[in-house]
Write an enzyme that holds these catalytic residues in place. Structure first.
Site, PDB file in Angstrom:
ATOM      1  N   LYS A  35     -19.658  -9.968   8.476  1.00 40.27           N
ATOM      2  CA  LYS A  35     -18.587  -9.632   7.529  1.00 40.27           C
ATOM      3  C   LYS A  35     -18.472 -10.705   6.442  1.00 40.27           C
ATOM      4  CE  LYS A  35     -14.323  -7.920   8.930  1.00 40.27           C
ATOM      5  NZ  LYS A  35     -12.984  -8.112   9.512  1.00 40.27           N
ATOM      6  N   THR A 122       1.744  -8.678  12.225  1.00 34.89           N
ATOM      7  CA  THR A 122       3.004  -8.153  12.758  1.00 34.89           C
ATOM      8  C   THR A 122       3.138  -8.611  14.203  1.00 34.89           C
ATOM      9  OG1 THR A 122       2.827  -6.261  11.309  1.00 34.89           O
ATOM     10  CG2 THR A 122       4.283  -6.021  13.218  1.00 34.89           C
ATOM     11  N   LEU A 157       2.336  -3.829   3.197  1.00 34.49           N
ATOM     12  CA  LEU A 157       1.331  -3.146   2.381  1.00 34.49           C
ATOM     13  C   LEU A 157       1.009  -1.774   2.934  1.00 34.49           C
ATOM     14  CD1 LEU A 157      -1.171  -6.141   2.243  1.00 34.49           C
ATOM     15  CD2 LEU A 157       0.670  -5.612   0.640  1.00 34.49           C
ATOM     16  N   GLU A 159      -1.827   1.141   3.067  1.00 36.96           N
ATOM     17  CA  GLU A 159      -3.244   1.343   2.787  1.00 36.96           C
ATOM     18  C   GLU A 159      -3.360   2.290   1.603  1.00 36.96           C
ATOM     19  OE1 GLU A 159      -5.650   2.317   6.164  1.00 36.96           O
ATOM     20  OE2 GLU A 159      -4.569   0.907   7.419  1.00 36.96           O
ATOM     21  N   ASN A 215       9.185  -0.439   9.656  1.00 36.88           N
ATOM     22  CA  ASN A 215       8.208   0.589  10.017  1.00 36.88           C
ATOM     23  C   ASN A 215       8.822   1.653  10.919  1.00 36.88           C
ATOM     24  OD1 ASN A 215       6.140  -0.304   8.469  1.00 36.88           O
ATOM     25  ND2 ASN A 215       4.981  -1.281  10.098  1.00 36.88           N
ATOM     26  N   HIS A 258       8.488  13.500   3.067  1.00 37.28           N
ATOM     27  CA  HIS A 258       7.466  14.518   2.873  1.00 37.28           C
ATOM     28  C   HIS A 258       7.025  15.026   4.253  1.00 37.28           C
ATOM     29  CE1 HIS A 258       4.863  16.411  -0.059  1.00 37.28           C
ATOM     30  NE2 HIS A 258       3.996  16.474   0.932  1.00 37.28           N
ATOM     31  N   GLY A 260       4.950  16.824   7.136  1.00 37.67           N
ATOM     32  CA  GLY A 260       3.504  16.924   7.311  1.00 37.67           C
ATOM     33  C   GLY A 260       3.144  17.114   8.774  1.00 37.67           C
ATOM     34  N   CYS A 267      -0.251   1.279  11.543  1.00 40.34           N
ATOM     35  CA  CYS A 267       1.020   0.561  11.725  1.00 40.34           C
ATOM     36  C   CYS A 267       2.103   1.352  12.445  1.00 40.34           C
ATOM     37  CB  CYS A 267       1.548   0.101  10.370  1.00 40.34           C
ATOM     38  SG  CYS A 267       0.552  -1.195   9.668  1.00 40.34           S
ATOM     39  N   LYS A 328      -4.275   9.456   5.807  1.00 40.09           N
ATOM     40  CA  LYS A 328      -3.659   9.710   4.508  1.00 40.09           C
ATOM     41  C   LYS A 328      -4.744   9.527   3.446  1.00 40.09           C
ATOM     42  CE  LYS A 328      -1.960   5.234   3.155  1.00 40.09           C
ATOM     43  NZ  LYS A 328      -0.818   4.497   2.682  1.00 40.09           N
TER      44      LYS A 328
HETATM   45  C1  UDX Z   1       2.802   1.757   6.529  1.00 37.11           C
HETATM   46  C2  UDX Z   1       4.016   1.184   5.781  1.00 37.11           C
HETATM   47  O1  UDX Z   1       4.352   2.060   4.692  1.00 37.11           O
HETATM   48  C3  UDX Z   1       3.709  -0.220   5.285  1.00 37.11           C
HETATM   49  O2  UDX Z   1       4.874  -0.766   4.671  1.00 37.11           O
HETATM   50  C4  UDX Z   1       3.306  -1.086   6.485  1.00 37.11           C
HETATM   51  O3  UDX Z   1       2.997  -2.396   6.100  1.00 37.11           O
HETATM   52  C5  UDX Z   1       2.110  -0.466   7.188  1.00 37.11           C
HETATM   53  O4  UDX Z   1       2.430   0.883   7.584  1.00 37.11           O
HETATM   54  P1  UDX Z   1       0.484   2.884   5.871  1.00 37.11           P
HETATM   55  O5  UDX Z   1       0.313   3.099   7.341  1.00 37.11           O
HETATM   56  O6  UDX Z   1      -0.656   2.330   5.081  1.00 37.11           O
HETATM   57  O7  UDX Z   1       1.736   1.921   5.599  1.00 37.11           O
HETATM   58  O8  UDX Z   1       0.801   4.297   5.208  1.00 37.11           O
HETATM   59  P2  UDX Z   1       2.076   5.129   4.739  1.00 37.11           P
HETATM   60  O9  UDX Z   1       1.884   5.525   3.345  1.00 37.11           O
HETATM   61  O10 UDX Z   1       3.345   4.459   5.079  1.00 37.11           O
HETATM   62  O11 UDX Z   1       1.906   6.442   5.646  1.00 37.11           O
HETATM   63  C6  UDX Z   1       1.904   6.400   7.075  1.00 37.11           C
HETATM   64  C7  UDX Z   1       1.812   7.776   7.665  1.00 37.11           C
HETATM   65  O12 UDX Z   1       3.012   8.511   7.406  1.00 37.11           O
HETATM   66  C8  UDX Z   1       0.677   8.643   7.084  1.00 37.11           C
HETATM   67  O13 UDX Z   1       0.069   9.364   8.126  1.00 37.11           O
HETATM   68  C9  UDX Z   1       1.366   9.563   6.106  1.00 37.11           C
HETATM   69  O14 UDX Z   1       0.692  10.777   5.913  1.00 37.11           O
HETATM   70  C10 UDX Z   1       2.704   9.766   6.814  1.00 37.11           C
HETATM   71  N1  UDX Z   1       3.795  10.121   5.885  1.00 37.11           N
HETATM   72  C11 UDX Z   1       4.225   9.223   4.973  1.00 37.11           C
HETATM   73  C12 UDX Z   1       4.366  11.387   5.968  1.00 37.11           C
HETATM   74  O15 UDX Z   1       3.978  12.229   6.800  1.00 37.11           O
HETATM   75  N2  UDX Z   1       5.391  11.695   5.117  1.00 37.11           N
HETATM   76  C13 UDX Z   1       5.871  10.800   4.205  1.00 37.11           C
HETATM   77  O16 UDX Z   1       6.811  11.167   3.481  1.00 37.11           O
HETATM   78  C14 UDX Z   1       5.265   9.545   4.114  1.00 37.11           C
END
Ligand code: UDX
Length: 449
Positions: A35, A122, A157, A159, A215, A258, A260, A267, A328
């Site tokens: 890496k 974390t 953060l 992703e 979270n 949203h 889904g 996370c 996502k």
């Molecule tokens: C998350 C937190 O947002 C971030 O602050 C933390 O540091 C890490 O975990 P991440 O896992 O990258 O980030 O993605 P995020 O955009 O939060 O989505 C997480 C999951 O929730 C995805 O599967 C997404 O599809 C789902 N989601 C998100 C929904 O189903 N509906 C929403 O409205 C938002």
């Protein structure tokens, strides 16, 4: 100011390259030689928009270096950040701190002048204290407050949007009992003062809890809207309008409403489980979060059965085209993705699958493992495009809202599906409108089919 980041994974790489962009000298350390070799050539092991150019810029400016040697980096640094993984521990759901403890032991050996050791990973409440104890045990001559301090500085953060989240955060949380350490960390985030980023200064314990609570709350919010979607499907309500109707209330807010197929990722599933365990360990309960975990796991399987039932009712053939498998868009991450639960369940129930994901169009052995389903590669065809995937299918399912799925040519899809029965289109991310989908039996989340 010189920074060492231990762990060149997702958090370490993004944080390291962003701090280098701020103008600090950053060394990212990782044990994985392959890496590090790749990173030194500007090759990024993960897919994150914008990260490759940021890393290249950092390397070019000589502010960002990658090494497997912790010693020199730590000796020269004012701040050492621990950004190693804290996966779910097998069997009990607790955060596995093996890598954090190991990193701490190694860092302790090389602490030179006053150093702030920061947890970016974390970690459960109390870990910063444990880190200080480990350092003192390994180097009894080091005096906390004089030779070193420990601070918690969690990352938030997302992703796919990590660079922007780092550069324009909603807030920065700094958890330490030391004024000296707090000043050092405030200096690190000074570039964000210009955009008036709020800094929450608190104790390590509160800081550690803030990360889990944030979270867990977001996971709760998503699960709440998913349950409202279930209710809309039964009653004839419309989830998108409902989300808007409640989200405009500033006390609730419109984000993360949203509906889904259930949340996934590296996370939310891990941190909700860990929070539940932390609560139990301390003799209390996060029962709301326990229910969120249970509901979200069930929901993914429920989605598979929604597809199976719809296929039976519509009398279409059992070939299902899945569009999107990552948890996502804008990430190649499959961890805890709904697809990993849905695909094996569909296969178990006799469906044939063709799958297309913008980042997985070749298919690979990795996917066979990811689906935890030995037969998946025989029964899943990895298509080269959305149109390739839908050929002769009785049902199309959108599992991830990649941009390229937002303006599909529906006429072409209908033709390629090549079926005399009205084909099914299951939009689990609600990216289309029923009025534009008249050629299909169209299902959305949170709306009666
Ligand atoms: C998350 C937190 O947002 C971030 O602050 C933390 O540091 C890490 O975990 P991440 O896992 O990258 O980030 O993605 P995020 O955009 O939060 O989505 C997480 C999951 O929730 C995805 O599967 C997404 O599809 C789902 N989601 C998100 C929904 O189903 N509906 C929403 O409205 C938002």
């Amino acid at each position: 100011m010189k920074i060492t980041i231990v762990g060149a994974g997702y958090v370490g790489l993004v944080s390291g390259s962003c701090f280098a962009e701020f103008g600090f000298e950053v060394t990212c350390v990782d044990k994985d030689t392959a890496k590090i070799d790749a990173l030194n050539q500007g090759i990024i092991p993960i897919y994150e928009p914008g990260l490759d150019s940021l890393v290249s810029q950092g390397i070019k400016a000589k502010r960002l270096t990658f090494t497997t040697q912790l010693s020199d980096a730590v000796k020269a640094s004012d701040v050492v950040m621990i950004a190693v993984g804290t996966p779910t521990r097998r069997g009990d759901g607790y955060a596995d701190l093996t890598y954090v403890y190991k990193a701490t032991e190694e860092i302790a050996e090389f602490i030179n002048d006053y150093t702030v050791v920061v947890t970016k990973s974390t970690v459960p409440v109390g870990t910063s204290r444990e880190i200080a104890e480990i350092i003192k045990k390994i180097r009894p001559e080091l005096i906390e407050g004089v030779s070193f301090n420990v601070a918690s500085n969690p990352e938030f953060l997302r992703e796919g949007a990590a660079i922007n989240d780092f550069m324009r955060p909603d807030r920065v949380v700094i958890g330490t009992n030391s004024t000296k350490a707090s000043e050092v960390l405030q200096k690190l985030y000074r570039p964000l003062y210009l955009i008036e980023t709020p800094i929450v200064s608190t104790t390590p314990e509160t800081s550690e809890l803030i990360k889990y609570a944030a979270n867990a709350f977001l996971a709760l919010k998503i699960s709440f809207i998913n349950q409202m979607a279930d209710l809309c499907e039964k009653t004839g309500g419309d989830i998108q309008t409902l989300a808007k109707g409640i989200g405009l209330d500033k006390r609730i807010g419109g984000k993360f409403l949203h509906a889904g197929p259930g949340y996934g990722g590296s996370c939310f599933p891990k941190d909700t489980l860990a929070l539940s365990q932390i609560a139990e360990q301390h003799g209390t309960k996060c029962s709301l979060i326990d229910e969120v975990i249970r509901y979200n796991d069930d929901r993914k399987l429920l989605m598979a059965h929604k597809i199976i039932d719809a296929i039976k009712t519509a009398g279409v053939n059992k070939k299902v085209a899945i569009l999107g498998i990552t948890f996502k868009p804008n990430t190649d991450d499959l961890r805890e993705a709904p697809s990993l639960a849905i695909i094996p369940e569909l296969l178990k129930n006799g469906m044939t699958l063709s799958v297309y994901d913008p980042l997985y169009y070749c298919g690979s052995e990795r996917l066979g493992h990811a689906f935890n389903c030995e037969r998946s590669l025989e029964q899943v065809r990895f298509a080269k495009s959305s149109y390739d995937a839908v050929a002769d299918a009785g049902c199309v399912v959108i599992l991830t809202e990649w941009n390229e799925f937002r303006a599909l040519d529906m006429k072409k899809i209908r033709e390629l599906m090549n079926t005399s029965a009205i084909p099914l289109f299951m939009d689990f991310r609600n990216i289309y409108q029923a009025k534009d989908m008249t050629e299909f039996k169209y299902h959305r989340i949170g709306q009666k089919a």
